[in-house]
Design an enzyme around this catalytic site. Structure first.
Site, PDB file in Angstrom:
ATOM      1  N   ASP A 459       0.830  -1.202   0.000  1.00 53.55           N
ATOM      2  CA  ASP A 459       0.000   0.000   0.000  1.00 53.55           C
ATOM      3  C   ASP A 459       0.868   1.257   0.000  1.00 53.55           C
ATOM      4  O   ASP A 459       2.077   1.212   0.284  1.00 53.55           O
ATOM      5  CB  ASP A 459      -0.923  -0.008   1.222  1.00 53.55           C
ATOM      6  CG  ASP A 459      -2.300   0.568   0.932  1.00 53.55           C
ATOM      7  OD1 ASP A 459      -2.410   1.399   0.005  1.00 53.55           O
ATOM      8  OD2 ASP A 459      -3.260   0.203   1.626  1.00 53.55           O
ATOM      9  N   ASP A 523     -10.398   1.495  -3.463  1.00 53.34           N
ATOM     10  CA  ASP A 523     -10.831   1.086  -2.132  1.00 53.34           C
ATOM     11  C   ASP A 523     -12.335   0.900  -2.061  1.00 53.34           C
ATOM     12  O   ASP A 523     -12.851   0.439  -1.042  1.00 53.34           O
ATOM     13  CB  ASP A 523     -10.411   2.138  -1.095  1.00 53.34           C
ATOM     14  CG  ASP A 523      -8.985   1.945  -0.621  1.00 53.34           C
ATOM     15  OD1 ASP A 523      -8.410   0.873  -0.874  1.00 53.34           O
ATOM     16  OD2 ASP A 523      -8.441   2.865   0.010  1.00 53.34           O
TER      17      ASP A 523
END
Length: 730
Positions: A459, A523
């Protein structure tokens, strides 16, 4: 000097040298083997203009009187002080082609600059271009920009690019091409949620399956610009460049700078043709979605069904709960279990711990081994979330090395100076600093060496907006340092796959995809949002590289509620997985979920190797997209899977007939509904109609030409519902 002519898959690139510099006189439809004398292309000289023809050069230059953006901008420096700007006058020194590749060298001895351009037209028509500038002078050269551009034909009158935000990435926008410059600038220090993955010019009203399209993509994960530049004589260039900060790249005598690759494709049958060129290139790479050959894994390893724990447990890491979740996943047929954020020291929420890449002994007294053993005992791979480029102030590493935190200068935190504003309570670790880079490498290397980890979810949860090293802008060097980190870890652990996640979809580009095996598209797991996000991500990136998960019934990011079938059909057309506490999925819902997992496994070979096709449907209330086999259809085999998707209510009472594109014209097929059928729990929710179209009960038989040109009457779908169709060759 004879012109260069590269040809592949219906595309020609022709470069003339008649002006003394390299000029792209044609990029578009294949011209065949024989070219006429290119002198016939000499354009008129109008009144009140330069008294010569101005070339649309490979490197447009002010010294040739090009009135648009110059490709190369910079200045000489003396004692660190910039001198006057000047324009180089680059002229061809050598040029040659070998197969589908060409190398052109242009130089200006007076300016002390040489630019070498490499161009490769790949087998499916995807063009790859780079420039390298070398400082041949005796003083430093401050580089401001080196852009890679291509001309488009006069009938390219519309521009399509993509924009977005967090949880709404890659949405299209259109505008007319007009005189002037349309610039898309990314100053995020990463690719950015609003970055345009595709920058396309086309003929009037070009669509999924019709019209001419010229499209580019800049393969770079840092600051950048993409643009369309139309000058007063009507000519248009499209292209892109790395966006450099002040004095970010200064070339010492003998020093060089190479641009990011610009990938470009031409299609005479709409956007789907652009997608075909990109997919063919991706899938021809020797490392495409495969661990290195040294691991001994079989070629063509299928993309495993994934369970990611984030929306199942968030930061609540309890071994018993996670083992129970893993057992539930194995029961459903999951093949990869990924432990998300929260496993390392001090990490109970998003305020602390980043940078301390040690397993938290208070949560995991025996390390991650008990969970890994539980996961792998069920035949699943184990994956782990990391965020190596970031740091929290509340961390041991930040307290020990405040000078490793990126800011306006190299040591501002150590000296009590100003820090950049926080984003998700975090800062950036300075990978340009060799000691910081080595620390991060050593920690991730140790995690992979000490644990049976097959997969990293990597990430990167903030923009790099105020970014300096040693008093100079450093996004350029930080991006290269991150690339080196990926490359070094992949070399040390060739069997480990890596996903690029960046607040979801903020680092999606071919630069990062050369170093990773998957991207997290967004997301947002809301199936309605994902329909658009995945469609436009998939314009360039094949579905096997795009994580696509079934989220909970009510979306974590939008609070919208959707039936399981809509969520599952949406997730099916990517790298399929779940991000959901599946322990609570029982009864009919669990059986339905098992069925979709089985459907994905049955068809993933097709989904991850076939051609993506998108019907041109009037209006935007209905979508029809699918994947068709790229090989000649064999009787009795599945030739295509399609999703009919309702995004909202329609103005019409019924959808009418919709063509099913991409099939062989002369081949006969059966089209039938796979899900939902009358026996399925979601069936009654899916439709709003008294009677379905006649073919829906038993399937429709017709040839590919009929299905594409006439189509089939489609059922009335309720908004935010979908129908999965299978096409079988007869």
């Amino acid at each position: 000097m004879d012109p260069l002519h590269l040809r592949s898959a219906g595309t020609s690139l022709v470069i003339s040298f008649d002006s003394g510099e390299a000029e792209v006189v044609h990029w578009g439809a294949d011209l065949g083997a024989d070219l006429p004398d290119l002198a016939i292309l000499t354009s008129p000289v109008p009144h009140s203009a330069i008294d010569a023809r101005v070339p649309a050069a490979l490197l447009p230059q002010a010294s040739s009187s090009w009135r648009g953006r110059a490709a190369l901008r910079g200045s000489r420096t003396a004692d660190g002080v910039s001198g006057l700007d000047f324009s180089a006058r680059l002229r061809v020194v050598t040029a040659g082609a070998d197969g589908g590749s060409a190398v052109i060298v242009q130089s200006d001895p007076d300016a002390g600059l040489t630019v070498e351009s490499t161009l490769t037209l790949h087998d499916a028509g995807l063009l790859e271009m780079r420039h390298t500038v070398t400082n041949d002078g005796t003083t430093p050269y401050r580089l401001d920009e080196l852009a890679t551009v291509l001309p488009v034909a006069p009938d390219a009158v519309e521009l399509l690019d993509l924009t977005g935000r967090w949880c709404r990435e890659r949405h299209p926008q259109r505008r007319a091409i007009q005189q002037g410059t349309w610039v898309r600038t990314g100053r995020h220090g990463r690719t950015g949620h609003d970055s345009s993955l595709l920058f396309a010019a086309g003929t009037t009203g070009f669509g999924n399956r019709h019209g001419k399209v010229w499209a580019t993509h800049l393969a770079w994960s840092g600051n950048h610009e993409q643009f369309a530049d139309t000058i007063g004589d009507g000519r248009t260039m499209i292209g892109g460049s790395e966006l450099l900060g002040p004095a970010e790249v200064i070339l010492e005598p003998g020093g060089s700078y190479t641009t990011p690759a610009l990938f470009a494709a031409y299609s005479d049958h709409g956007l789907d043709g652009i997608t075909e060129a990109f997919y063919s290139w991706f899938r021809s790479r020797p490392h495409h979605v495969l661990p290195a050959a040294s691991t001994g894994l079989p070629a063509g390893k299928p993309r495993p069904v994934v369970l990611n724990t984030w929306e199942a447990v968030y930061f609540d890491h309890n071994l018993d709960t996670l083992i129970e979740l893993a057992e539930s996943a194995a029961n459903l047929g999951v093949e990869r279990f990924v432990l998300d954020d929260g496993w390392f020291r001090g990490r109970r929420d998003d305020h602390a711990g980043l940078g301390d890449w040690y397993v938290d002994e208070t949560l995991w007294p025996k390390g991650l081994t008990p969970l890994i053993d539980a996961v792998t005992s069920h035949g699943m791979e184990f994956g782990l979330w990391v965020e190596p480029e970031m740091v929290n102030l509340d961390s041991d590493i930040a307290r020990a090395h405040p000078d490793w935190i990126v800011g306006p200068s190299a040591v501002q935190h150590k000296d009590g100076g100003r820090l950049p504003l926080e984003w998700r309570n975090q800062h950036i670790i300075d990978l340009v600093n060799p000691e910081a880079w080595q620390y991060i490498y050593s920690r991730i290397d140790a995690l992979l060496s000490e644990n049976n980890i097959s997969y990293l979810k990597w990430d990167q949860n903030r923009d790099l907006l105020e970014h300096g090293h040693a008093g100079r802008s450093s996004v350029h060097e930080q991006t290269l340092a991150a690339y080196r980190l990926f490359d070094a870890l992949r070399k040390a652990h060739p069997g480990v796959e890596i996903e690029s996640c960046s607040s979801g979809g903020a680092r999606v580009d071919l630069g990062i995809l050369e170093r990773t095996d998957r991207i997290w598209g967004s997301d947002c797991n809301d199936a309605l949002e994902r329909q658009t996000i995945q469609r436009w991500t998939g314009a360039v990136v094949p579905p096997e590289l795009v994580g696509s998960h079934i989220g909970p019934t009510t979306s974590h990011t939008t609070a919208r509620t959707h039936d399981l079938s809509f969520r599952a059909i949406t997730a099916l057309f990517g790298h399929f997985g779940m991000e959901w506490d599946i322990r609570g999925v029982q009864g009919k819902d669990r059986e339905e979920l098992k069925r979709f997992i089985a459907l994905f496994k049955e068809h993933r070979g097709l989904l991850h190797s076939g051609r993506r096709v998108h019907a041109d449907v009037a209006g935007d209330a209905l979508l029809l997209h699918g994947v068709v086999t790229d090989a000649p259809a064999v009787s009795g085999t599945t030739a295509g899977l399609f999703a009919l998707v309702s995004t909202r209510t329609s103005a019409a009472e019924e959808p009418g007939r919709i063509g099913i594109p991409g099939l062989e014209a002369g081949r006969t097929y059966r089209v039938e509904a796979v899900f939902p059928t009358p026996e399925d729990a979601d069936y009654g929710h899916t439709y709003t109609q008294v009677q379905p179209p006649a073919w829906l009960a038993d399937g429709a038989v017709a040839n590919g030409r009929f299905l594409a040109e006439v189509g089939l009457p489609m059922p009335n779908l309720n908004p935010e519902h979908a129908l999965l169709l299978k096409v079988t060759a007869l």
